[in-house]
Design a protein around this motif. Structure first.
Motif, mmCIF file in Angstrom:
data_model
loop_
_atom_site.group_PDB
_atom_site.id
_atom_site.type_symbol
_atom_site.label_atom_id
_atom_site.label_comp_id
_atom_site.label_asym_id
_atom_site.label_seq_id
_atom_site.Cartn_x
_atom_site.Cartn_y
_atom_site.Cartn_z
ATOM 1 N N PHE A 124 -3.813 -8.205 69.003
ATOM 2 C CA PHE A 124 -3.908 -6.732 68.976
ATOM 3 C C PHE A 124 -3.383 -6.243 70.254
ATOM 4 C CE2 PHE A 124 -7.018 -8.528 66.105
ATOM 5 C CZ PHE A 124 -6.944 -7.644 65.133
ATOM 6 N N GLY A 125 -2.654 -5.210 70.620
ATOM 7 C CA GLY A 125 -2.135 -4.572 71.740
ATOM 8 C C GLY A 125 -2.936 -3.884 72.437
ATOM 9 N N GLY A 126 -2.385 -3.217 73.576
ATOM 10 C CA GLY A 126 -3.316 -2.606 74.488
ATOM 11 C C GLY A 126 -3.774 -1.376 74.034
ATOM 12 N N THR A 127 -3.142 -0.606 73.250
ATOM 13 C CA THR A 127 -3.591 0.534 72.615
ATOM 14 C C THR A 127 -4.661 0.477 71.628
ATOM 15 O OG1 THR A 127 -1.727 0.754 71.076
ATOM 16 C CG2 THR A 127 -1.391 2.038 73.126
ATOM 17 N N MET A 135 -6.441 -4.220 77.924
ATOM 18 C CA MET A 135 -7.050 -3.077 77.225
ATOM 19 C C MET A 135 -6.281 -1.583 77.796
ATOM 20 S SD MET A 135 -10.814 -3.847 76.554
ATOM 21 C CE MET A 135 -11.388 -3.855 78.684
ATOM 22 N N GLY A 136 -5.634 -0.971 76.913
ATOM 23 C CA GLY A 136 -4.948 0.352 77.118
ATOM 24 C C GLY A 136 -3.610 0.264 78.062
ATOM 25 N N ARG A 137 -3.170 1.184 78.516
ATOM 26 C CA ARG A 137 -1.905 1.461 79.314
ATOM 27 C C ARG A 137 -2.127 1.808 80.582
ATOM 28 N NH1 ARG A 137 -0.484 -1.476 75.887
ATOM 29 N NH2 ARG A 137 1.045 -0.967 73.981
ATOM 30 N N GLU A 138 -0.920 1.967 81.518
ATOM 31 C CA GLU A 138 -1.142 2.466 82.467
ATOM 32 C C GLU A 138 -1.874 3.468 83.166
ATOM 33 O OE1 GLU A 138 1.843 3.452 86.535
ATOM 34 O OE2 GLU A 138 2.711 3.212 84.502
ATOM 35 N N GLY A 139 -2.978 3.382 84.100
ATOM 36 C CA GLY A 139 -3.849 4.335 84.231
ATOM 37 C C GLY A 139 -5.246 3.900 83.795
ATOM 38 N N TYR A 158 -0.974 -6.345 65.349
ATOM 39 C CA TYR A 158 -1.474 -5.100 65.023
ATOM 40 C C TYR A 158 -1.193 -4.231 66.580
ATOM 41 C CZ TYR A 158 -4.165 -6.745 61.150
ATOM 42 O OH TYR A 158 -4.783 -6.930 59.986
ATOM 43 N N THR A 159 -0.851 -3.082 65.796
ATOM 44 C CA THR A 159 -0.062 -2.013 66.923
ATOM 45 C C THR A 159 -0.732 -0.506 66.549
ATOM 46 O OG1 THR A 159 1.587 -1.337 68.269
ATOM 47 C CG2 THR A 159 2.015 -1.827 65.860
#
Length: 407
Positions: free
Chosen positions: A9-12, A44-48, A178-179
């Motif tokens: 499972f990716g960050g988003t 978890m998440g993206r930049e920020g 998963y994305t």
């Protein structure tokens, strides 16, 4: 009895509590279907976002002038560790025991090239013991441990690589990535609205699409899966879309040949490139310019789209390496220019091999859209063009339309 299923499972997919609930649902659904599930998580998440990898990097780089590679890898490994515990606790609340494992604890042994390490071997014994104890292993993606015991990271897209490496070592039935998209598409839908999800593609096509700019899966991950013949499924965390199967054959009720009869599978582009032109110090003695490749190789700069002619040598480098490339060429007194006004557009398809007329159709499509071709290169599954940056969308749409990829 079903076998082992690796789910990454990716960050988003992990960015919010609501998203993480969807992730837990996917994992439990697979367990209920009889699989032994091994989970791989990104930060978890993206930049920020507070625990995203880029946020952690910026925390250090915005505060200090220099952070050494070993320390940077230690810092970057934290985001996945946090995610493994958070996802694991989500499983625990739903009645499933888990064991969070770092890359080292999961048996991922790497070289010591900090920031872009390669996996040397995987010892899955701890994961197998965890499964035997009826617990879900939740493994940190993107990281491993060197033979000297140092924490290392696998570079961008490294969690995909973790997942397929574990899938190969565990002889998994499948690796599911998963994305936030529904699968591998015929083109970037932001540039080609008619793009559609591909049901099946070969390992080679997936590798080429990834190398040429598609961002759904890391090419190194596909290479591992191809070598060990582990099928990959690219799916959305948030829908029930069937996604894209990456394999040369896919076994359900029977073996299905998925190569198909279409010449072209997809089109993609790389805009983060710079074109370098190097002229020989003496006219017509282009061998004097060939030494530039040795200079760049010594600095670990990879070149692509190489064209060697008596009057000039041209190639492209990643944009972030352009300044360093200029510095090295200037230092060694080469006559060169570097430009950023071109991009690389590629057409990928296993069906192109040995098929006459494919290049003619591509040239016709680009000419019809008034897209000027500056240079071409090809392999047996890929044909690429250099075109003006402003022509990127027109070129992709023309090629997508020429080969009826929306159908």
């Amino acid at each position: 009895m079903k076998g082992i299923l690796v789910q990454k499972f990716g960050g988003t997919s992990l960015a919010t509590a609501e998203n993480r609930k969807a992730v837990i649902d996917k994992i439990i659904n697979s367990i209920n279907r009889g699989y032994k599930v091994v989970v791989v998580v990104s930060a978890m998440g993206r930049e920020g976002a507070p625990y995203a990898t880029d946020t952690l990097i910026n925390l250090a780089q915005n505060s200090y002038e220099y952070i050494n590679p070993r320390a940077k890898d230690l810092l970057m490994s934290c985001g996945e560790i946090i995610a493994s515990v958070v996802v694991g606790q989500g499983l625990k609340e739903r009645g499933h025991n888990y064991e969070a494992l770092t890359g080292a604890q999961a048996g991922i042994i790497t070289d010591d090239n900090y920031g872009n390490t390669r996996i040397l071997e995987v010892n899955p014994q701890r994961i197998l013991e965890t499964l035997e104890a009826n617990k879900v292993p939740v493994v940190t993606g993107f990281q491993g441990v060197s033979q000297e015991g140092e924490i290392t990271t696998l570079g961008r897209g490294g969690s995909d690589t973790t997942a397929t490496a574990l899938g190969a070592a565990l002889h998994a039935e499948m690796v599911e990535i998963y994305t936030d998209v529904e699968g591998v598409m015929t083109a970037d839908p932001n540039l080609v609205p008619q793009a559609r999800v591909l049901k099946h593609i070969t390992y080679e096509e997936a590798c080429e699409l990834a190398y040429q700019g598609a961002k759904v899966i890391h090419p190194r991950a596909v290479e591992i899966a191809r070598r060990e013949r582990v099928p990959i499924m690219i799916r959305s965390t948030f829908t029930e879309s069937p996604g894209t199967v990456i394999a040369d054959t896919f076994s359900q009720e029977k073996q299905i040949d998925i190569k198909g009869d279409q010449a072209v599978t997809g089109v993609t582009s790389r805009s983060n490139v710079s074109l370098v032109e190097v002229k020989p110090r003496q006219p017509q003695k282009y061998a004097t310019a060939l030494g530039c490749f040795e200079v760049l190789a010594a600095a670990n700069i990879s070149v692509d789209f190489i064209n060697v002619r008596p009057e000039m040598i041209t190639f492209i480098v990643n944009r972030e390496l352009a300044a360093r490339t200029e510095e090295l060429l200037a230092k060694t007194e080469y006559n060169y220019t570097v430009s950023n006004n071109l991009i690389k557009v590629s057409v990928v398809g296993a069906g192109m091999t040995g098929l006459p007329g494919v290049m003619a159709k591509m040239v016709k499509a680009l000419k019809g859209s008034e897209v000027h071709i500056y240079q071409t290169t090809d392999s047996h599954t890929t044909i690429s063009f250099l075109v003006k940056r402003d022509d990127e969308q027109d070129a992709l749409q023309a090629l997508h339309s020429q080969f009826n990829l929306a159908q």
